[in-house]
Scaffold this motif. Structure first.
Motif, short mmCIF file in Angstrom:
data_model
loop_
_atom_site.label_atom_id
_atom_site.label_comp_id
_atom_site.label_asym_id
_atom_site.label_seq_id
_atom_site.Cartn_x
_atom_site.Cartn_y
_atom_site.Cartn_z
N PHE A 14 -79.88 -1.67 57.02
CA PHE A 14 -80.78 -1.34 55.89
C PHE A 14 -80.68 -0.94 54.71
O PHE A 14 -80.48 -2.39 53.16
N VAL A 15 -79.16 -0.28 54.58
CA VAL A 15 -78.77 0.05 53.41
C VAL A 15 -78.24 -1.22 52.51
O VAL A 15 -77.75 -1.35 51.40
N LEU A 16 -77.09 -2.31 53.86
CA LEU A 16 -76.33 -3.18 53.05
C LEU A 16 -76.92 -4.18 52.79
O LEU A 16 -76.91 -4.96 52.04
N ALA A 17 -78.48 -4.85 53.15
CA ALA A 17 -78.87 -5.21 52.86
C ALA A 17 -79.88 -5.31 51.15
O ALA A 17 -79.82 -5.53 50.45
N ILE A 18 -79.91 -3.76 51.44
CA ILE A 18 -80.72 -3.04 49.77
C ILE A 18 -79.52 -3.47 48.38
O ILE A 18 -80.05 -3.68 47.87
N PHE A 19 -77.81 -3.58 48.87
CA PHE A 19 -77.57 -3.72 47.85
C PHE A 19 -77.05 -5.04 47.89
O PHE A 19 -76.96 -5.50 46.94
N VAL A 20 -77.41 -5.77 48.87
CA VAL A 20 -76.71 -7.29 49.17
C VAL A 20 -78.03 -7.94 47.79
O VAL A 20 -78.01 -8.62 47.28
N GLY A 21 -79.23 -7.55 48.27
CA GLY A 21 -80.42 -7.99 48.09
C GLY A 21 -80.13 -7.96 46.34
O GLY A 21 -80.51 -8.67 45.40
N TYR A 22 -80.13 -6.93 45.87
CA TYR A 22 -80.30 -6.14 44.68
C TYR A 22 -78.95 -7.20 44.18
O TYR A 22 -79.74 -7.57 42.36
N TYR A 23 -77.88 -7.02 44.37
CA TYR A 23 -77.13 -8.24 43.38
C TYR A 23 -77.59 -9.54 43.41
O TYR A 23 -76.81 -10.14 42.44
N VAL A 24 -77.65 -9.96 44.68
CA VAL A 24 -78.16 -11.48 44.35
C VAL A 24 -79.69 -11.81 43.50
O VAL A 24 -78.98 -12.63 42.79
N VAL A 25 -80.35 -10.38 43.10
CA VAL A 25 -81.92 -11.69 42.43
C VAL A 25 -81.34 -10.86 40.97
O VAL A 25 -81.88 -11.62 40.18
N TRP A 26 -80.63 -9.90 41.39
CA TRP A 26 -80.14 -9.85 39.42
C TRP A 26 -78.65 -10.29 38.97
O TRP A 26 -78.59 -10.60 37.68
N SER A 27 -78.07 -11.28 39.61
CA SER A 27 -76.86 -12.22 39.58
C SER A 27 -77.42 -13.42 39.67
O SER A 27 -76.27 -14.92 38.81
N VAL A 28 -79.26 -13.80 40.01
CA VAL A 28 -79.52 -15.03 39.74
C VAL A 28 -79.89 -15.99 38.48
O VAL A 28 -80.40 -14.87 37.32
N THR A 29 -79.44 -16.78 37.47
CA THR A 29 -80.10 -17.10 36.77
C THR A 29 -81.52 -17.47 36.12
O THR A 29 -81.62 -18.34 37.70
N PRO A 30 -81.81 -17.74 35.27
CA PRO A 30 -83.28 -17.77 34.99
C PRO A 30 -84.39 -19.01 36.00
O PRO A 30 -85.45 -18.70 36.43
N ALA A 31 -82.87 -19.91 35.53
CA ALA A 31 -83.71 -21.20 35.64
C ALA A 31 -83.62 -20.91 37.83
O ALA A 31 -84.56 -22.20 37.76
N LEU A 32 -82.93 -20.96 38.35
CA LEU A 32 -83.15 -20.28 40.12
C LEU A 32 -84.05 -18.59 40.85
O LEU A 32 -84.58 -19.14 41.36
#
Length: 97
Positions: A14-32
């Motif tokens: 669960f903790v790993l999923a939180i970190f992966v989700g955070y970094y995936v969402v915040w590194s996405v470009t606005p177009a995506l």
């Protein structure tokens, strides 16, 4: 051989999923961002199905409480996502005079 407690193992995932989700969402470009949010709404609908099973009509225990909390949070995410998508699509409509 030491065996890891299943609760600790699941908490670690669960903790790993939180970190992966955070970094995936915040590194996405606005177009995506919009397609990503559409996918997370689809994932939330799957969470609702699992939470409904967990919060079934039997006796009350911690799984039922967490299931109910998951239903509420996933519902807020789904409906909020629909509202945001509706507002974003309205920005692209031609204005009538």
């Amino acid at each position: 051989m030491d065996v890891v407690d299943p609760t600790v193992f699941r908490l670690g995932i669960f903790v790993l999923a939180i970190f992966v989700g955070y970094y995936v969402v915040w590194s996405v470009t606005p177009a995506l961002h919009t397609p990503l949010m559409a996918i997370t709404n689809a994932v939330s609908s799957v969470i609702i199905v699992g939470a409904l099973i967990a919060a079934g009509p039997a006796d009350v225990n911690i799984a039922k409480i967490f299931g109910f909390i998951a239903i509420v949070l996933a519902s807020v995410n789904i409906f909020g996502g629909f509202l945001v998508t509706q507002r974003m699509l309205a920005m692209y409509k031609k204005k009538q005079k």
